[in-house]
Design a protein around this motif. Structure first.
Motif, PDB file in Angstrom:
ATOM      1  N   LEU A   1      43.212  25.007 -14.549  1.00  0.00           N
ATOM      2  CA  LEU A   1      42.568  24.874 -15.859  1.00  0.00           C
ATOM      3  C   LEU A   1      41.174  24.327 -15.619  1.00  0.00           C
ATOM      4  CD1 LEU A   1      42.279  24.605 -18.963  1.00  0.00           C
ATOM      5  CD2 LEU A   1      43.399  22.367 -18.768  1.00  0.00           C
ATOM      6  N   VAL A   2      40.177  24.995 -16.173  1.00  0.00           N
ATOM      7  CA  VAL A   2      38.808  24.468 -16.167  1.00  0.00           C
ATOM      8  C   VAL A   2      38.349  24.372 -17.611  1.00  0.00           C
ATOM      9  CG1 VAL A   2      36.425  24.803 -15.465  1.00  0.00           C
ATOM     10  CG2 VAL A   2      38.274  25.428 -13.899  1.00  0.00           C
ATOM     11  N   VAL A   3      37.986  23.164 -18.024  1.00  0.00           N
ATOM     12  CA  VAL A   3      37.353  22.951 -19.322  1.00  0.00           C
ATOM     13  C   VAL A   3      35.864  22.814 -19.050  1.00  0.00           C
ATOM     14  CG1 VAL A   3      37.179  21.479 -21.358  1.00  0.00           C
ATOM     15  CG2 VAL A   3      39.407  21.823 -20.245  1.00  0.00           C
ATOM     16  N   ASP A   4      35.101  23.798 -19.453  1.00  0.00           N
ATOM     17  CA  ASP A   4      33.662  23.773 -19.184  1.00  0.00           C
ATOM     18  C   ASP A   4      32.952  22.848 -20.157  1.00  0.00           C
ATOM     19  OD1 ASP A   4      31.299  24.914 -17.758  1.00  0.00           O
ATOM     20  OD2 ASP A   4      30.794  25.541 -19.796  1.00  0.00           O
ATOM     21  N   THR A   5      33.241  23.006 -21.457  1.00  0.00           N
ATOM     22  CA  THR A   5      32.637  22.163 -22.485  1.00  0.00           C
ATOM     23  C   THR A   5      33.672  21.859 -23.555  1.00  0.00           C
ATOM     24  OG1 THR A   5      31.841  24.162 -23.615  1.00  0.00           O
ATOM     25  CG2 THR A   5      30.268  23.023 -22.199  1.00  0.00           C
ATOM     26  N   LEU A   6      33.523  20.688 -24.165  1.00  0.00           N
ATOM     27  CA  LEU A   6      34.310  20.327 -25.348  1.00  0.00           C
ATOM     28  C   LEU A   6      33.357  20.202 -26.530  1.00  0.00           C
ATOM     29  CD1 LEU A   6      36.888  17.544 -24.354  1.00  0.00           C
ATOM     30  CD2 LEU A   6      37.391  19.859 -25.130  1.00  0.00           C
ATOM     31  N   VAL A   7      33.671  20.871 -27.609  1.00  0.00           N
ATOM     32  CA  VAL A   7      32.917  20.767 -28.853  1.00  0.00           C
ATOM     33  C   VAL A   7      33.924  20.504 -29.953  1.00  0.00           C
ATOM     34  CG1 VAL A   7      31.437  21.985 -30.499  1.00  0.00           C
ATOM     35  CG2 VAL A   7      31.108  22.332 -28.044  1.00  0.00           C
ATOM     36  N   SER A   8      33.681  19.491 -30.760  1.00  0.00           N
ATOM     37  CA  SER A   8      34.656  19.061 -31.765  1.00  0.00           C
ATOM     38  C   SER A   8      35.984  18.679 -31.110  1.00  0.00           C
ATOM     39  CB  SER A   8      34.911  20.164 -32.804  1.00  0.00           C
ATOM     40  OG  SER A   8      33.723  20.662 -33.338  1.00  0.00           O
ATOM     41  N   GLY A   9      35.936  18.299 -29.834  1.00  0.00           N
ATOM     42  CA  GLY A   9      37.159  17.945 -29.122  1.00  0.00           C
ATOM     43  C   GLY A   9      38.013  19.140 -28.760  1.00  0.00           C
ATOM     44  N   LEU A  10      37.461  20.348 -28.884  1.00  0.00           N
ATOM     45  CA  LEU A  10      38.222  21.571 -28.628  1.00  0.00           C
ATOM     46  C   LEU A  10      37.486  22.472 -27.643  1.00  0.00           C
ATOM     47  CD1 LEU A  10      39.297  22.490 -32.277  1.00  0.00           C
ATOM     48  CD2 LEU A  10      40.832  21.756 -30.449  1.00  0.00           C
ATOM     49  N   ALA A  11      38.278  23.225 -26.891  1.00  0.00           N
ATOM     50  CA  ALA A  11      37.755  24.270 -26.012  1.00  0.00           C
ATOM     51  C   ALA A  11      38.685  25.469 -26.128  1.00  0.00           C
ATOM     52  CB  ALA A  11      37.682  23.780 -24.570  1.00  0.00           C
ATOM     53  N   THR A  12      38.133  26.656 -25.998  1.00  0.00           N
ATOM     54  CA  THR A  12      38.940  27.855 -26.158  1.00  0.00           C
ATOM     55  C   THR A  12      38.737  28.795 -24.985  1.00  0.00           C
ATOM     56  OG1 THR A  12      39.561  29.582 -27.754  1.00  0.00           O
ATOM     57  CG2 THR A  12      37.221  29.218 -27.433  1.00  0.00           C
TER      58      THR A  12
ATOM     59  N   THR B   1      27.025  31.854 -28.245  1.00  0.00           N
ATOM     60  CA  THR B   1      26.379  33.074 -28.727  1.00  0.00           C
ATOM     61  C   THR B   1      26.774  33.375 -30.171  1.00  0.00           C
ATOM     62  OG1 THR B   1      26.231  34.016 -26.510  1.00  0.00           O
ATOM     63  CG2 THR B   1      26.172  35.567 -28.347  1.00  0.00           C
ATOM     64  N   PHE B   2      28.053  33.139 -30.491  1.00  0.00           N
ATOM     65  CA  PHE B   2      28.537  33.433 -31.842  1.00  0.00           C
ATOM     66  C   PHE B   2      28.632  32.185 -32.717  1.00  0.00           C
ATOM     67  CE2 PHE B   2      29.406  37.443 -29.928  1.00  0.00           C
ATOM     68  CZ  PHE B   2      29.428  38.355 -30.963  1.00  0.00           C
ATOM     69  N   ASP B   3      28.022  31.077 -32.251  1.00  0.00           N
ATOM     70  CA  ASP B   3      27.918  29.844 -33.035  1.00  0.00           C
ATOM     71  C   ASP B   3      29.291  29.387 -33.541  1.00  0.00           C
ATOM     72  OD1 ASP B   3      26.542  27.690 -34.111  1.00  0.00           O
ATOM     73  OD2 ASP B   3      26.238  28.684 -36.041  1.00  0.00           O
ATOM     74  N   LEU B   4      30.257  29.329 -32.630  1.00  0.00           N
ATOM     75  CA  LEU B   4      31.599  28.880 -32.986  1.00  0.00           C
ATOM     76  C   LEU B   4      31.726  27.379 -32.729  1.00  0.00           C
ATOM     77  CD1 LEU B   4      33.635  31.785 -31.321  1.00  0.00           C
ATOM     78  CD2 LEU B   4      32.875  31.615 -33.703  1.00  0.00           C
ATOM     79  N   PRO B   5      32.478  26.663 -33.559  1.00  0.00           N
ATOM     80  CA  PRO B   5      32.553  25.204 -33.446  1.00  0.00           C
ATOM     81  C   PRO B   5      33.547  24.741 -32.384  1.00  0.00           C
ATOM     82  CG  PRO B   5      33.876  25.925 -35.293  1.00  0.00           C
ATOM     83  CD  PRO B   5      33.211  27.164 -34.738  1.00  0.00           C
ATOM     84  N   VAL B   6      33.410  25.245 -31.163  1.00  0.00           N
ATOM     85  CA  VAL B   6      34.386  24.973 -30.109  1.00  0.00           C
ATOM     86  C   VAL B   6      33.720  25.231 -28.759  1.00  0.00           C
ATOM     87  CG1 VAL B   6      35.265  27.348 -30.234  1.00  0.00           C
ATOM     88  CG2 VAL B   6      36.737  25.567 -29.316  1.00  0.00           C
ATOM     89  N   GLY B   7      34.184  24.527 -27.716  1.00  0.00           N
ATOM     90  CA  GLY B   7      33.671  24.722 -26.370  1.00  0.00           C
ATOM     91  C   GLY B   7      34.427  25.796 -25.617  1.00  0.00           C
ATOM     92  N   GLY B   8      34.201  25.860 -24.288  1.00  0.00           N
ATOM     93  CA  GLY B   8      34.788  26.915 -23.472  1.00  0.00           C
ATOM     94  C   GLY B   8      35.705  26.383 -22.390  1.00  0.00           C
ATOM     95  N   ALA B   9      36.801  27.095 -22.158  1.00  0.00           N
ATOM     96  CA  ALA B   9      37.767  26.742 -21.118  1.00  0.00           C
ATOM     97  C   ALA B   9      38.426  28.012 -20.614  1.00  0.00           C
ATOM     98  CB  ALA B   9      38.816  25.776 -21.659  1.00  0.00           C
ATOM     99  N   LYS B  10      39.207  27.897 -19.556  1.00  0.00           N
ATOM    100  CA  LYS B  10      39.965  29.041 -19.047  1.00  0.00           C
ATOM    101  C   LYS B  10      41.122  28.546 -18.205  1.00  0.00           C
ATOM    102  CE  LYS B  10      39.645  33.575 -19.312  1.00  0.00           C
ATOM    103  NZ  LYS B  10      39.314  34.289 -20.552  1.00  0.00           N
ATOM    104  N   GLY B  11      42.232  29.296 -18.265  1.00  0.00           N
ATOM    105  CA  GLY B  11      43.356  29.045 -17.386  1.00  0.00           C
ATOM    106  C   GLY B  11      43.579  30.238 -16.486  1.00  0.00           C
ATOM    107  N   GLY B  12      44.047  29.991 -15.277  1.00  0.00           N
ATOM    108  CA  GLY B  12      44.318  31.088 -14.355  1.00  0.00           C
ATOM    109  C   GLY B  12      45.421  30.724 -13.383  1.00  0.00           C
ATOM    110  N   ILE B  13      46.292  31.684 -13.095  1.00  0.00           N
ATOM    111  CA  ILE B  13      47.429  31.455 -12.198  1.00  0.00           C
ATOM    112  C   ILE B  13      47.407  32.508 -11.099  1.00  0.00           C
ATOM    113  CG2 ILE B  13      49.945  31.214 -12.036  1.00  0.00           C
ATOM    114  CD1 ILE B  13      49.947  30.739 -15.096  1.00  0.00           C
ATOM    115  N   ASP B  14      47.490  32.054  -9.868  1.00  0.00           N
ATOM    116  CA  ASP B  14      47.529  32.942  -8.708  1.00  0.00           C
ATOM    117  C   ASP B  14      48.969  33.404  -8.493  1.00  0.00           C
ATOM    118  OD1 ASP B  14      47.379  34.246  -6.304  1.00  0.00           O
ATOM    119  OD2 ASP B  14      46.663  32.521  -5.135  1.00  0.00           O
ATOM    120  N   PHE B  15      49.344  34.500  -9.181  1.00  0.00           N
ATOM    121  CA  PHE B  15      50.707  35.024  -9.099  1.00  0.00           C
ATOM    122  C   PHE B  15      50.708  36.444  -9.645  1.00  0.00           C
ATOM    123  CE2 PHE B  15      55.331  35.132 -10.074  1.00  0.00           C
ATOM    124  CZ  PHE B  15      55.812  34.620  -8.878  1.00  0.00           C
ATOM    125  N   ASP B  16      51.585  37.279  -9.114  1.00  0.00           N
ATOM    126  CA  ASP B  16      51.689  38.667  -9.539  1.00  0.00           C
ATOM    127  C   ASP B  16      52.412  38.747 -10.885  1.00  0.00           C
ATOM    128  OD1 ASP B  16      52.080  41.367  -9.900  1.00  0.00           O
ATOM    129  OD2 ASP B  16      53.105  41.710  -7.997  1.00  0.00           O
TER     130      ASP B  16
END
Length: 408
Positions: free
Chosen positions: A46-57, A84-99
C-alpha cells in the motif's frame, strides 16, 4: 517496523527509498507499507501518496511481478488524477505480487484487505484494478463486514445506508456497452480520443485506432470508439493481436471474452489477422491506446510506434525515456492522469451525489469535462515542445485541502 496480527501476515512501513520511479517524484509519499501473506508468501503493498480531507483513493491490483516501485508510481498518478479533476481526496494504490488466475487469489486478496483494514476503515477508498474486478473486491469487503470498497468514504456520509444504495445502483446501472461502473472509465478514454480527433480536425470515420488490452478500460474505450464511428483496426489481449485494416467488429469480439479478458479465438472471423501480442504497439494507426499493463511503451520499443497520438488508458503506460523519444518525433502522449481519470472522477461524483444511476447524466458530465481538459492541453502543447504531461502538471495549480468533506 509494525507487526500486525500474526494471522494476517507481516506489515512493514517506513520511508525507505525505492528504485528510481517511472516519473521521478519531487517529494516522498505520505506512507509506504508492505505485507507478506502467511499462507502463500505473496507480497502486497500500500502506498498513500497524499491525504486530502484525511482520505486517499486508488484501486488495488493483483499481478505476478507487482513491485513497490510500481505501486508508488500508480499512487502518485492517483494524486495527479484527483488534482486534475479537483476531487476532495488524495491518491493511493494497493498492489499484490500474485497471479490472479491462481485458485488461492481470493484468499490472498481477503487477507491483504484484512491486514490493511485500519486504512480501509477510515482513510483509503479502493476499487477495481488490473487483476481485481469490482465485484471481486466488493465480495471481499462484504465478507469482512465493510459492505463495499468505497467503505471509508461511505462511513463518513450523512446517511451511509442511502449512500451505499446510491453507489451500488450507479455501479450496476445498465449502460450501452455494459454495467455503468465497468464501462465509465473506457467511455472517458474514448471521449479523450474524440476530443483529440476534433482538435486535430480529423474525420472520425477515417480515424484508425489500436487498443492494447480489452479489460474494462480498454474494452470500454474500444466499444465507445467503435460506436462513435472510428475504425478500431487492432485489439490485443494476452493471447495476441487481432488485426483487420477495414475495422474490427468490436462489440462482437468483446462478447466472446472470458473472465480474464481473453477473446475466444474460435469465434474470431477468418478475415481477421492473428498477430503477435506486441504487434499492436507498431500498428499503422492514428491513435494508439495502451490499456493493459504499466510500462508497456519503453525505450526498447517506442521507435516502432507510428501513431501520432498515444492515449494512456493504462496507468504509467509509457516510461519517461520512451515519452521523451515520442515527443521528439512529434507524437503526443496524453497522460494517464488525464485520459483514464474518468473512472475515479465518476466514482467520487457518485459518492458526492453529483451523478446517479442515469448513464446519460454521467456520460454528459464526463464527456464535457474530458473534452475541455484534453482540447486545452493539446492546444497548449501545440505551442511548445514539452511533453503533454508537463503541460498537464503545470495546469494543476495548488490543491485546496478540503478540511471538511460533505457526502450526502
Amino acid at each position: 517496523m509494525t507487526i500486525a496480527d500474526p494471522s494476517l501476515g507481516r506489515i512493514v512501513s517506513g520511508r525507505q527509498q525505492p528504485s528510481t520511479p517511472a516519473h521521478a517524484p519531487a517529494r516522498e509519499p505520505y506512507l509506504r507499507m508492505s505485507w507478506t501473506d502467511p499462507e502463500t508468501g505473496a507480497v502486497g503493498h500500500l502506498v498513500v501518496d497524499t491525504l486530502v480531507s484525511g482520505l486517499a483513493t486508488g484501486g488495488t491490483r493483483m499481478r505476478a511481478g507487482c513491485t513497490l516501485r510500481e505501486v508508488e508510481d500508480l499512487a502518485r498518478g492517483m494524486s495527479n488524477k484527483t488534482a486534475t479533476f479537483d476531487l476532495p481526496v488524495g491518491g493511493a494504490k494497493g498492489g499484490i505480487d500474485f497471479d490472479p488466475k491462481d485458485s488461492r487469489a481470493y484468499g490472498v486478496l481477503t487477507r491483504f484487505c484484512e491486514a490493511m483494514r485500519p486504512w480501509l476503515d477510515r482513510h483509503w477508498v479502493t476499487a477495481e484494478d488490473l487483476g481485481v474486478p469490482q465485484h471481486l473486491i466488493d465480495d471481499v469487503f462484504d465478507d469482512l463486514g465493510m459492505g463495499q470498497s468505497y467503505h471509508a468514504a461511505i462511513s463518513r456520509s450523512a446517511d451511509p445506508a442511502r449512500t451505499t444504495d446510491r453507489v451500488r445502483a450507479g455501479l450496476h446501472a445498465t449502460a450501452p456497452g455494459g454495467p455503468l461502473g465497468d464501462v465509465i472509465g473506457g467511455y472517458g478514454v474514448a471521449q479523450a480520443c474524440l476530443a483529440a480527433t476534433e482538435h486535430r480536425g480529423w474525420d472520425v470515420t477515417h480515424t484508425t485506432v489500436a487498443v492494447q488490452g480489452v479489460g474494462t478500460m480498454g474494452g470500454g474505450a474500444a466499444w465507445y470508439l467503435h460506436d462513435a464511428g472510428t475504425r478500431v483496426v487492432a485489439l490485443a489481449d494476452a493471447l495476441g493481436t487481432l488485426y483487420d485494416p477495414t475495422g474490427l467488429d468490436v462489440p462482437a469480439l468483446l462478447e466472446t471474452r472470458n473472465e480474464y479478458g481473453e477473446i475466444d479465438r474460435d469465434r474470431v472471423p477468418a478475415s481477421v489477422h492473428l498477430l503477435p501480442r506486441e504487434a499492436v504497439l507498431s500498428a499503422n494507426v492514428d491513435i494508439l491506446i495502451p490499456a493493459a499493463v504499466s510500462y508497456a511503451i519503453t525505450a526498447d520499443n517506442c521507435d516502432g510506434v507510428t501513431a501520432s497520438l498515444v492515449v494512456e488508458a493504462a496507468n504509467a503506460a509509457t516510461t519517461p525515456d520512451a515519452e521523451a523519444g515520442l515527443t521528439r518525433r512529434g507524437i503526443a502522449v496524453l497522460p494517464d492522469f488525464v485520459a483514464n481519470a474518468g473512472a475515479v472522477a465518476w466514482a467520487w461524483w457518485l459518492l458526492l451525489g453529483y451523478v446517479d444511476d442515469d448513464p446519460a447524466v454521467s456520460f454528459e458530465r464526463l464527456g464535457a469535462e474530458m473534452r475541455n481538459r484534453v482540447s486545452g492541453l493539446l492546444y497548449s502543447w501545440d505551442l511548445g515542445e514539452r511533453p503533454v504531461r508537463a503541460v498537464a502538471h503545470a495546469a494543476m495549480g495548488q490543491r485546496p485541502m478540503y478540511a471538511e468533506i460533505h457526502i450526502p
